[in-house]
Design a protein around this motif. Structure first.
Motif, PDB file in Angstrom:
ATOM      1  N   ASP A 240       0.647  -1.002  -0.253  1.00 30.94           N
ATOM      2  CA  ASP A 240      -0.039  -0.219  -0.470  1.00 30.94           C
ATOM      3  C   ASP A 240       0.824   0.846   0.207  1.00 30.94           C
ATOM      4  O   ASP A 240       0.484   1.819  -0.644  1.00 30.94           O
ATOM      5  CB  ASP A 240      -1.369  -0.405   1.182  1.00 30.94           C
ATOM      6  N   ASN A 243       2.550   2.252  -3.514  1.00 35.12           N
ATOM      7  CA  ASN A 243       1.107   2.133  -4.388  1.00 35.12           C
ATOM      8  C   ASN A 243       0.556   3.654  -3.796  1.00 35.12           C
ATOM      9  O   ASN A 243       0.575   4.568  -5.388  1.00 35.12           O
ATOM     10  CB  ASN A 243      -0.267   1.600  -5.031  1.00 35.12           C
ATOM     11  N   ALA A 244       1.200   4.066  -2.900  1.00 35.14           N
ATOM     12  CA  ALA A 244       0.386   5.386  -2.492  1.00 35.14           C
ATOM     13  C   ALA A 244       1.231   6.130  -3.092  1.00 35.14           C
ATOM     14  O   ALA A 244       1.981   7.697  -3.529  1.00 35.14           O
ATOM     15  CB  ALA A 244       0.543   5.829  -1.168  1.00 35.14           C
ATOM     16  N   ARG A 246       3.311   5.185  -5.508  1.00 40.38           N
ATOM     17  CA  ARG A 246       3.210   5.529  -7.066  1.00 40.38           C
ATOM     18  C   ARG A 246       2.112   6.488  -7.472  1.00 40.38           C
ATOM     19  O   ARG A 246       2.053   7.013  -8.675  1.00 40.38           O
ATOM     20  CB  ARG A 246       3.022   4.207  -7.367  1.00 40.38           C
ATOM     21  N   LEU A 247       1.279   7.064  -6.896  1.00 44.69           N
ATOM     22  CA  LEU A 247       0.313   8.174  -7.446  1.00 44.69           C
ATOM     23  C   LEU A 247       0.877   8.820  -6.786  1.00 44.69           C
ATOM     24  O   LEU A 247       0.352   9.902  -7.298  1.00 44.69           O
ATOM     25  CB  LEU A 247      -0.985   7.247  -6.424  1.00 44.69           C
ATOM     26  N   ASN A 267       0.093   5.174   3.508  1.00 42.81           N
ATOM     27  CA  ASN A 267      -1.051   4.929   2.290  1.00 42.81           C
ATOM     28  C   ASN A 267      -1.972   5.953   2.287  1.00 42.81           C
ATOM     29  O   ASN A 267      -2.717   5.549   1.677  1.00 42.81           O
ATOM     30  CB  ASN A 267      -1.634   3.583   2.780  1.00 42.81           C
ATOM     31  N   VAL A 306      -4.791   4.389   0.176  1.00 42.28           N
ATOM     32  CA  VAL A 306      -4.508   3.119  -0.784  1.00 42.28           C
ATOM     33  C   VAL A 306      -4.349   1.792   0.270  1.00 42.28           C
ATOM     34  O   VAL A 306      -4.850   1.915   1.167  1.00 42.28           O
ATOM     35  CB  VAL A 306      -3.474   3.078  -1.035  1.00 42.28           C
ATOM     36  N   VAL A 310      -6.768  -1.272  -3.921  1.00 46.21           N
ATOM     37  CA  VAL A 310      -6.143  -0.888  -4.684  1.00 46.21           C
ATOM     38  C   VAL A 310      -5.051  -1.901  -5.733  1.00 46.21           C
ATOM     39  O   VAL A 310      -3.880  -1.657  -4.674  1.00 46.21           O
ATOM     40  CB  VAL A 310      -5.775   0.873  -3.944  1.00 46.21           C
ATOM     41  N   SER A 314      -5.676   0.448 -10.609  1.00 49.15           N
ATOM     42  CA  SER A 314      -6.099   0.779  -9.764  1.00 49.15           C
ATOM     43  C   SER A 314      -5.685   2.547  -9.969  1.00 49.15           C
ATOM     44  O   SER A 314      -6.550   3.245 -10.438  1.00 49.15           O
ATOM     45  CB  SER A 314      -6.930   0.364  -8.355  1.00 49.15           C
ATOM     46  N   ILE A 315      -4.398   2.603  -9.807  1.00 44.00           N
ATOM     47  CA  ILE A 315      -3.878   3.846  -9.479  1.00 44.00           C
ATOM     48  C   ILE A 315      -3.564   4.168 -10.940  1.00 44.00           C
ATOM     49  O   ILE A 315      -3.529   5.971 -11.239  1.00 44.00           O
ATOM     50  CB  ILE A 315      -1.728   2.996  -9.007  1.00 44.00           C
ATOM     51  N   GLU A 316      -3.059   3.729 -11.948  1.00 44.51           N
ATOM     52  CA  GLU A 316      -2.904   4.199 -13.281  1.00 44.51           C
ATOM     53  C   GLU A 316      -4.451   4.543 -13.410  1.00 44.51           C
ATOM     54  O   GLU A 316      -4.599   5.671 -14.692  1.00 44.51           O
ATOM     55  CB  GLU A 316      -2.340   3.188 -14.397  1.00 44.51           C
TER      56      GLU A 316
END
Length: 336
Positions: A240, A243-244, A246-247, A267, A306, A310, A314-316
């Motif tokens: 998470d 990915n956070a 990455r967002l 996250n 996140v 997710v 989902s991020i993309e």
């Protein structure tokens, strides 16, 4: 979790004889390095119960101003506990230690001042996911204990903080007399929170849990999910966090004013939409129409959280939707 629920041993937790709840409490206490623990329905109830269990007089509850107990718990520490909130300025969820020292009082009522009932810390911060450093926590608890004030840790996302710092949860909880964490956030259980502390403290906490209507009967059904969460979902919290970030990186590429990736510790991602044609409330409604769920935390900031559901795709998708809205910004899109 469904499978574990189906085979869970059950009893009456209100009378202390549900074996699955007892196992969850034992495991939780061990993870936090405390003597005992108690299972509660929510993090808000856990905080109320903890504060009441610590305080034996009408005094002040000190904490950082953006913390959950001051922002999101409906004034329960005043209405239910008869205590006075003393929010202090801070940065990224960390209270100003000099301010803390200035407001700490002996734990008794005097002719001219309320005493300090409890000092509260929060990690991660519920607004932006910031993590308290261990040095900061050490300073807060040392000054509080020297003044005779107990320390409670609102660790709703305590295991996110542990992953971010690269330490066991017990190393964080060591700087508090009591600590709570939620099973129902990043750990992915459907319901529940755990409060941990000394055996004597937890005995008092059970009494306040009953007072608040928090005693459950066959609670092992829920505790079984909590055990799976602790066994299988702690280490994956690192995904998470990745990915956070990455967002945040993607939003920064759209416009550097939206977010600073360096501010993303766990996250959560706070996004500043102040330069757009709409406020945060309008952004929330429009993004929802695209299937992107977020929440406003101020007039110009959104909070993205996140979690397990997710993934990278989902991020993309979120980045594509956000860019389409942000870069075109038709006025009609934000009409309420």
């Amino acid at each position: 979790m469904y499978d574990r629920m189906a085979g869970a041993g059950l009893g009456d937790d209100g009378r202390g004889d549900d074996p699955t709840v007892k196992e969850l409490e034992r495991v939780s206490a061990t993870l936090l390095g405390k003597e005992a623990a108690v299972f509660l329905p929510s993090g808000t109830m856990s905080n109320h119960v903890a504060i009441l269990s610590h305080s034996c007089f009408r005094g002040e509850v000190i904490g950082e101003a953006s913390s959950h107990i001051f922002r999101s718990e409906m004034g329960g520490l005043s209405l239910l506990a008869g205590l006075y909130p003393r929010p202090l300025p801070g940065r990224a969820g960390a209270m100003d230690v000099d301010e803390l020292e200035a407001w700490l009082r002996p734990p008794s009522l005097t002719s001219h001042a309320l005493g300090t009932a409890v000092v509260c810390m929060e990690t991660t911060n519920s607004v932006g996911g910031a993590v308290l450093s261990l040095d900061h926590m050490r300073d807060v608890c040392t000054k509080s204990w020297q003044a005779g004030a107990p320390v409670h840790l609102d660790g709703a996302r305590l295991f996110n903080a542990a992953i971010a710092l690269g330490v066991p949860a017990s190393a964080i909880a060591a700087f508090a007399d009591s600590a709570t964490f939620c099973l129902s956030k990043g750990l992915s259980a459907p319901v529940g929170s755990v409060l941990a502390g000394s055996r004597l403290f937890i005995e008092r906490a059970r009494g306040f849990r009953k007072m608040f209507g928090g005693n459950l009967r066959q609670a092992g059904l829920l505790a079984a999910c909590g055990l799976v969460a602790l066994e299988e979902c702690i280490e994956r919290l690192a995904e998470d966090h990745i990915n956070a970030r990455r967002l945040a990186d993607g939003l920064h590429r759209i416009d550097p004013h939206l977010v600073s990736p360096a501010d993303v510790a766990t996250n959560m991602v706070l996004v500043n939409v102040g330069r757009s044609a709409a406020d945060a409330e309008q952004w929330t409604k429009v993004l929802s129409d695209y299937g992107v769920l977020t929440a406003p935390v101020s007039t110009d900031r959104l909070r993205f959280v996140v979690h397990r559901h997710v993934d990278v795709s989902s991020i993309e998708r979120v980045l594509t939707v956000f860019a389409e809205i942000y870069l075109t910004r038709p006025a009609t899109l934000f009409a309420l």
